[in-house]
Motif scaffolding. Structure first.
Motif: not given
Length: 596
Positions: A150, A156, A159, A167, A241, A244-245, A247-248
């Motif tokens: 992560k 995190e 977020i 969200y 989502r 976020l995915y 960025r990870r």
């Protein structure tokens, strides 16, 4: 059991006064104080490097687990309040406060995970060798591994904070939209009733096709009116989502849901492959059912319609007695649990306005109790749902003495326990039917669940996968969402239906649950895994009860592949187990075809 059984639950046992409860207010204050202490300890504690320093982690782990139990208790309470009365604004406000606490906890968990990644090898080995953490070594190792995949903990944490009003806010907007939905339905005698979404959904299982058709038209029209609001919520949930995915550095859409469910892509692919290869039998069932109903092809609203003794209904007491009787044939302990739930007001089943649609079981782990929610209208499907939710409750019941982190089992194995309970009840009921007509009705209700898991759920999975792929390129409009839904339904049902449900994406709560992405394939996994378990139960007899409890207690302590290998001696990444499970469902279809 006492008669008549109560049909409303007791929430005052936990916090008297409902959404105005003073004791719950104090409980939340204490929870917030515990969280502050957890944050402080996590920031102060240096990651141990030597074996002698490993024990410094134990007080933090204990505090974190205490917070987990309290938070689950609070979330269950506010969730129950909001479900039993969607007009309870105070409950909505309390739910918002708990969401904020959950975000704060998620930040603490991020700090905890980061701490685990910095623990030295010698200290880590010593920690895992400590008998005090014997039951939670797997979740600790899992958290350490996932944390390395992560963003930095500060990002995190940010977020998690932004997700409260972003969200999760979109998920709450959807819930508000559903709570306002009313369908005006004119009965045959001319009276007009204002049905909530839950009441309307129940009525669409009517044995009268005219009623089903009329309600379905109204249902589609009403969701079309609300579709733009639902599309906004769905697009922004997915957008959050996906960003976020990105960025990870995660490319695979199913990476997070698979990790949450502790299963591999190979297992998921093996399961769907077997299902795809076995759909011909279910197409024959759908064709036969269409003939029995006197139509060229089934429409969406016919798939779950009863055949045979379509008027077969069960009072709440009759349904409860049937469930307890069938549970007892397999597991006296599970039957005793069900009796306790019925008699001690752990179940909210009353058919009344203002309740949210659907059913669920939620845990109050600090109190070591559960609560079940549904709207009971007396259908065979309602009895199955009640058994299903009691299965969830029993799963939690046998884990109450385990540490909080060891109780954190994934959705797919949670659905295993529930569908196993449903299957025990349904199969025994079919075998004990008083007549061929009753046998046919109960068998057909059982097959409907197979169709739901192998075809309806498959359509949801296909839709969500395609939607997310398109959402990468930008917002997806209402009409396109309808097109994607229709395409997924036609593929999953192999074009077997005459009319589909294009606004299903809007009407199904599962697409809007923020805690779990892809709230679909775990249901099918649970259904097939429980089918395989049931086959084992038939072979092992009385000895299986304790073996089943042992399996349930391990669900929070290993991957599903390890669970199946340890307790069943099978490899879920290969098709063999899934094929045996599917064959049992196909046998039901063959029996149905013979009876008709």
């Amino acid at each position: 059991m006492q008669s008549p059984l109560p049909q409303t639950w007791d929430l005052d046992k936990f916090f008297p006064g409902g959404s105005r409860s003073e004791s719950f207010g104090k409980y939340l204050v204490q929870l917030e104080e515990d969280l502050k202490e957890l944050h402080a300890r996590l920031r102060e504690l240096k990651a141990p490097q030597t074996a002698g320093e490993a024990d410094t982690l134990l007080p933090v782990i204990d505090l974190l687990q205490r917070v987990v139990l309290s938070l689950r208790e609070a979330a269950s309470f506010t969730g129950c309040l909001a479900a039993e009365n969607q007009h309870d604004k105070a409950a909505v406000m309390l739910g918002g406060r708990v969401k904020a606490i959950e975000a704060d906890y998620a930040t603490a968990l991020t700090l905890f995970d980061d701490l685990l990644t910095r623990v030295g090898k010698e200290a880590w080995a010593a920690l895992l060798a400590n008998p005090e953490v014997a039951d939670i070594t797997y979740p600790l190792e899992e958290r350490r591994a996932l944390a390395a995949d992560k963003l930095p903990p500060e990002q995190e944490a940010l977020i998690n904070d932004l997700a409260i009003d972003g969200y999760h806010g979109w998920g709450e907007l959807y819930n508000t939209t559903v709570s306002k939905l009313r369908i005006s339905y004119e009965e045959k005698d001319g009276t007009v009733k204002e049905l909530s979404a839950g009441q309307a959904a129940n009525r669409m299982h009517s044995p009268d096709r005219e009623v089903r058709q009329k309600l379905f038209r109204l249902w589609e029209e009403k969701w079309a009116e609300h579709a733009d609001y639902c599309a906004d919520a769905l697009n922004h949930l997915a957008g959050f989502r996906l960003k976020l995915y990105e960025r990870r550095g995660w490319q695979e859409l199913h990476k997070e849901p698979l990790a949450i469910n502790r299963m591999s892509q190979e297992t998921l692919d093996a399961m769907w492959s077997v299902i795809e290869g076995g759909k011909d039998s279910f197409l024959r069932y759908l064709e036969r059912k269409a003939k029995l109903l006197g139509v060229p092809k089934l429409n969406w609203y016919d798939v779950e319609a009863p055949v045979g003794e379509g008027s077969l209904t069960f009072s709440y007491d009759q349904g409860a007695a049937l469930i307890v009787e069938q549970f007892r044939r397999f597991s006296p302990k599970m039957a005793d649990f069900a009796v306790m739930a019925f008699e001690n007001r752990w179940i909210e089943a009353e058919d009344r306005d203002g309740k949210r649609p659907g059913g669920f079981c939620t845990s109050f782990p600090a109190s070591e109790e559960t609560r079940i929610f549904m709207t009971y209208a007396g259908t065979a499907s309602n009895v199955a749902t009640l058994a299903h939710e009691l299965g969830h409750g029993y799963h939690q019941h046998v884990m109450n003495d385990l540490p909080a982190l060891a109780q954190d089992y994934a959705m797919n194995v949670a659905e295993t326990a529930s569908t196993f309970a449903e299957m025990v009840m349904a199969d025994a009921a079919v075998k004990a039917a008083a007549s061929e007509a009753e046998r046919l009705t109960l068998l057909e209700d059982k097959i409907q669940r197979s169709v739901a898991f192998y075809m309806n759920i498959h359509a949801r999975f296909l839709f969500e996968t395609e939607f997310y792929e398109e959402r990468r390129q930008g917002l997806v409009g209402t009409e396109r969402l309808n097109e994607l839904m229709l395409s997924a339904q036609k593929r999953a049902f192999r074009d077997a239906l005459g009319e589909y449900h294009p606004h299903f994406w809007a009407s199904k709560l599962h697409f809007y649950i923020t805690e779990v992405p892809f709230y679909n394939f775990p249901y099918t996994f649970g259904y097939m895994f429980s089918t395989g378990l049931y086959a084992e139960a038939l072979q092992r007899g009385e000895a299986f009860e304790e073996q089943y409890i042992a399996l349930l207690r391990d669900t929070g302590r290993m991957t599903v592949e390890e669970l199946a290998e340890k307790h069943l001696g099978v490899d879920l990444r290969k098709p063999d187990f899934w094929q045996r499970a599917l064959d049992l469902s196909v046998a039901d279809v063959e029996e149905f075809l013979r009876l008709t």
